[in-house]
Design an enzyme around this catalytic site. Structure first.
Site, PDB file in Angstrom:
ATOM      1  N   LYS A  10      43.547  12.761 116.579  1.00  0.00           N
ATOM      2  CA  LYS A  10      44.534  12.786 117.663  1.00  0.00           C
ATOM      3  C   LYS A  10      44.978  14.230 117.879  1.00  0.00           C
ATOM      4  O   LYS A  10      44.909  15.076 116.985  1.00  0.00           O
ATOM      5  CB  LYS A  10      45.738  11.898 117.334  1.00  0.00           C
ATOM      6  CG  LYS A  10      46.555  12.298 116.089  1.00  0.00           C
ATOM      7  CD  LYS A  10      47.590  13.353 116.335  1.00  0.00           C
ATOM      8  CE  LYS A  10      48.365  13.727 115.089  1.00  0.00           C
ATOM      9  NZ  LYS A  10      49.242  14.911 115.270  1.00  0.00           N
ATOM     10  N   GLY A  97      46.723  18.608 111.043  1.00  0.00           N
ATOM     11  CA  GLY A  97      47.534  18.230 112.197  1.00  0.00           C
ATOM     12  C   GLY A  97      46.788  17.381 113.202  1.00  0.00           C
ATOM     13  O   GLY A  97      47.234  17.213 114.334  1.00  0.00           O
ATOM     14  N   GLY A 101      43.903  11.206 108.300  1.00  0.00           N
ATOM     15  CA  GLY A 101      44.254  10.153 107.347  1.00  0.00           C
ATOM     16  C   GLY A 101      44.854   8.943 108.040  1.00  0.00           C
ATOM     17  O   GLY A 101      44.518   7.794 107.732  1.00  0.00           O
ATOM     18  N   SER A 102      45.731   9.189 109.004  1.00  0.00           N
ATOM     19  CA  SER A 102      46.350   8.090 109.754  1.00  0.00           C
ATOM     20  C   SER A 102      45.312   7.311 110.549  1.00  0.00           C
ATOM     21  O   SER A 102      45.362   6.086 110.642  1.00  0.00           O
ATOM     22  CB  SER A 102      47.420   8.637 110.699  1.00  0.00           C
ATOM     23  OG  SER A 102      48.486   9.222 109.974  1.00  0.00           O
ATOM     24  N   SER A 103      44.356   8.042 111.138  1.00  0.00           N
ATOM     25  CA  SER A 103      43.312   7.367 111.910  1.00  0.00           C
ATOM     26  C   SER A 103      42.402   6.550 110.998  1.00  0.00           C
ATOM     27  O   SER A 103      41.964   5.454 111.361  1.00  0.00           O
ATOM     28  CB  SER A 103      42.491   8.401 112.690  1.00  0.00           C
ATOM     29  OG  SER A 103      41.658   7.760 113.629  1.00  0.00           O
ATOM     30  N   ASP A 135      52.152   8.162 111.993  1.00  0.00           N
ATOM     31  CA  ASP A 135      51.155   8.301 113.059  1.00  0.00           C
ATOM     32  C   ASP A 135      50.229   7.093 113.179  1.00  0.00           C
ATOM     33  O   ASP A 135      49.451   6.996 114.137  1.00  0.00           O
ATOM     34  CB  ASP A 135      50.295   9.549 112.828  1.00  0.00           C
ATOM     35  CG  ASP A 135      50.995  10.834 113.244  1.00  0.00           C
ATOM     36  OD1 ASP A 135      51.960  10.751 114.024  1.00  0.00           O
ATOM     37  OD2 ASP A 135      50.572  11.912 112.789  1.00  0.00           O
TER      38      ASP A 135
END
Length: 282
Positions: A10, A97, A101-103, A135
């Site tokens: 992102k 940034g 990891g969130s994805s 996120d």
């Protein structure tokens, strides 16, 4: 049974920090979108255990891994008897940034929803993801969105106008908590997200690029001055807009001209090793 799932990076097209919350987090206001720079995760059903392997040596493969945490949360919440082996083909730079990891966690929610036949909605998956990371709800939906709260409130938007994205990750990574530590919210710039959203809704690239911005850029640049150097070079080489993503240190530039995009990439390869030319995802 095996499932493969993409986990796209992102970028923050606009990021404002509104206030410090009582829970220790910060109230945010952002416009985010996804780009064609993706990790690739493979999920293979197995008996009971949750195990992870990867081509990257820079991440833990035990319960500290966000993918393991996510799979365990899903397994415990819905009392799943089966296990899963997850292989992470890591492409997105770490501590960059870009929400890698969130994805990955969001991809885990989507894939296990199918693999374990849970039949959960994206909204339910996003609510689960919120327990793991701020996120993740955005990454579950994976489209251009207006995001508020600490990242858990996601309002989908039309796709950002078609363009090329030049992504540059300076060598030194940044941990998010160090950027938010001792942050003086009142001293931060505030960008016109309403104008950016208007540009997106009217498919106007020229209007959009006038209103991109990241309120955390200056604070992160104190830790890694290379951020501003890369940004200046991007603009010098012809990017219509350039800014840091998230808490950095990755900087991205935007242009609708492929020839110009390639020229920017070639110019920046002398400054940083990790330079990517991608499209944003519709």
């Amino acid at each position: 049974m095996q499932i493969m799932e993409n986990a796209p990076a992102k970028i923050n097209l606009c990021l404002n920090v509104l206030s410090k919350r009582e829970d220790g987090f910060h109230e945010m206001e952002m416009v985010m979108t996804t780009i064609d720079l993706s990790d690739r995760l493979t999920f293979t059903i197995q008996e009971n255990d949750i195990t992870v392997d990867s081509n990257s040596s820079f991440m833990p493969l035990d319960e500290r891994n966000i993918v393991v945490k996510t799979a365990q949360l899903l397994k415990e919440t819905y009392h799943i008897d089966a296990g899963v082996h997850i292989y992470i083909d890591k492409i997105i730079p770490i501590a960059a940034g870009l929400g890698g990891g969130s994805s990955d966690a969001a991809a885990t929610l989507r894939a296990l929803n199918q693999l374990w036949k849970l039949d959960l909605s994206l909204e339910q998956l996003a609510e689960l993801g919120e327990r793991i990371g701020s996120d993740i709800p955005f990454c579950v939906y994976g489209q251009t969105a207006y995001v508020t709260g600490r990242g858990e409130k996601v309002k989908p938007l039309p796709s950002f106008p078609s363009c090329w994205v030049i992504v540059v990750k300076p060598f030194k990574g940044i941990s998010s908590w160090t950027v938010f530590k001792d942050l003086d919210v009142d001293s931060l710039p505030n960008y016109s997200i309403d104008q950016l959203v208007h540009g997106i809704e009217h498919e106007s690239f020229d209007e959009c690029i006038r209103y991109v911005g990241n309120a955390l850029e200056e604070k992160a640049s104190q830790q890694n001055p290379r951020i501003l150097t890369v940004k200046e070079k991007m603009l010098e080489f012809g990017a219509e807009a350039a800014l840091m993503s998230g808490t950095g240190p990755t900087v991205f530039g935007l242009t609708q001209n492929l020839t110009k995009a390639k020229r920017i990439v070639n110019g920046l390869k002398g400054f940083c090793k990790e330079v990517y030319l991608v499209r944003h995802l519709n």
